[in-house]
Design a protein around this motif. Structure first.
Motif, PDB file in Angstrom:
ATOM      1  N   CYS A  75      36.852  42.720  63.794  1.00  0.00           N
ATOM      2  CA  CYS A  75      36.061  42.716  65.037  1.00  0.00           C
ATOM      3  C   CYS A  75      35.210  43.972  65.169  1.00  0.00           C
ATOM      4  CB  CYS A  75      36.988  42.551  66.249  1.00  0.00           C
ATOM      5  SG  CYS A  75      37.749  40.912  66.342  1.00  0.00           S
TER       6      CYS A  75
ATOM      7  N   LEU B  81      32.185  43.580  62.977  1.00  0.00           N
ATOM      8  CA  LEU B  81      31.203  42.699  63.607  1.00  0.00           C
ATOM      9  C   LEU B  81      30.460  43.422  64.725  1.00  0.00           C
ATOM     10  CD1 LEU B  81      33.169  39.321  63.823  1.00  0.00           C
ATOM     11  CD2 LEU B  81      31.431  39.989  62.143  1.00  0.00           C
TER      12      LEU B  81
ATOM     13  N   GLU C   8      27.703  45.527  63.295  1.00  0.00           N
ATOM     14  CA  GLU C   8      26.528  44.708  62.975  1.00  0.00           C
ATOM     15  C   GLU C   8      25.770  44.307  64.235  1.00  0.00           C
ATOM     16  OE1 GLU C   8      27.823  41.463  60.501  1.00  0.00           O
ATOM     17  OE2 GLU C   8      28.219  42.798  58.812  1.00  0.00           O
TER      18      GLU C   8
ATOM     19  N   SER D 103      33.342  42.902  57.361  1.00  0.00           N
ATOM     20  CA  SER D 103      32.815  41.829  58.207  1.00  0.00           C
ATOM     21  C   SER D 103      32.681  40.509  57.453  1.00  0.00           C
ATOM     22  CB  SER D 103      31.465  42.224  58.817  1.00  0.00           C
ATOM     23  OG  SER D 103      30.461  42.260  57.827  1.00  0.00           O
TER      24      SER D 103
ATOM     25  N   SER E 103      34.994  38.925  56.231  1.00  0.00           N
ATOM     26  CA  SER E 103      36.290  38.282  56.497  1.00  0.00           C
ATOM     27  C   SER E 103      37.193  38.292  55.275  1.00  0.00           C
ATOM     28  CB  SER E 103      36.147  36.858  57.062  1.00  0.00           C
ATOM     29  OG  SER E 103      35.792  35.944  56.049  1.00  0.00           O
TER      30      SER E 103
ATOM     31  N   ARG F 119      30.606  38.739  50.892  1.00  0.00           N
ATOM     32  CA  ARG F 119      29.485  39.223  51.707  1.00  0.00           C
ATOM     33  C   ARG F 119      28.161  38.999  50.989  1.00  0.00           C
ATOM     34  NH1 ARG F 119      28.001  38.622  55.511  1.00  0.00           N
ATOM     35  NH2 ARG F 119      29.672  39.588  56.653  1.00  0.00           N
TER      36      ARG F 119
END
Length: 199
Positions: free
Chosen positions: A29, A32, A35, A57, A59, A94
């Protein structure tokens, strides 16, 4: 997370994985949020800064930790042993995502991808940036193979599931945004690779 943690503990025993699972969600989180802050401020980071945040980010660490905790009770040891594999798998996720979605994201005005970051940083064309990103992906595969070959057989059996996350990223993003735009081609690839039996 509490339900998942209880189920893992019931099946595998040992201490509760909840603190570790919560932390990986917090990290995801926060990445994110970084970003979102870049996007809100119109900031395009350097490729190095983008990748430093982007591997989290993606995941990848989140998925990897769930896989490891779900498959073995020596999870913390394995997570530490395989940090490089988790990092490079996450980087591939990514970068494959960026290769598949960059054009559409640029048209929409979304947050910058690795391709955009490199284009701006080095003042190069999209094709040159894509080639550079592909070289990073190939280098990550080499590092994954190197670290994988240094693992014990029992650890390889678990970590192959983590590495499969990177393989799946290739399937989902090789022809564009196969995750966000679930057209017939993506559906066919998922069926062929995951559902239909090999005859």
């Amino acid at each position: 997370m509490e339900d998942i943690s209880v189920e893992i503990q019931r099946q595998k025993g040992g201490p509760s994985p909840l603190p570790h699972l919560k932390q990986v969600w917090v990290n995801f989180c926060k990445a994110l949020l970084v970003e979102a802050t870049w996007y809100h401020n119109g900031h395009i980071p350097t490729l190095e800064d983008y990748l430093h945040n982007g591997w989290t980010s993606s995941s990848g660490p989140l998925l990897s930790l769930h896989v490891i905790f779900g498959l073995t009770n020596e999870n913390l040891h394995l997570c530490k042993t395989c940090q490089e594999i988790i990092y490079h798998t996450s980087l591939i996720i990514r970068l494959c995502n960026d290769q598949g979605t960059s054009t559409a994201e640029l048209e929409r005005g979304d947050v910058a991808s690795s391709i955009i970051c490199y284009m701006q940083e080095e003042n190069v064309s999209e094709d040159v940036a894509r080639e550079h990103i592909e070289s990073i992906i190939l280098n990550s595969w080499k590092k994954i193979n190197y670290h994988f070959n240094s693992l014990s057989t029992s650890h390889r059996k678990i970590i192959k599931h983590v590495i499969n996350e990177a393989r799946m990223a290739y399937v989902m993003y090789h022809s564009g945004d196969g995750f966000g735009v679930q057209d017939g081609e993506t559906q066919d690839q998922v069926l062929i690779n995951l559902v239909e039996p090999i005859i």
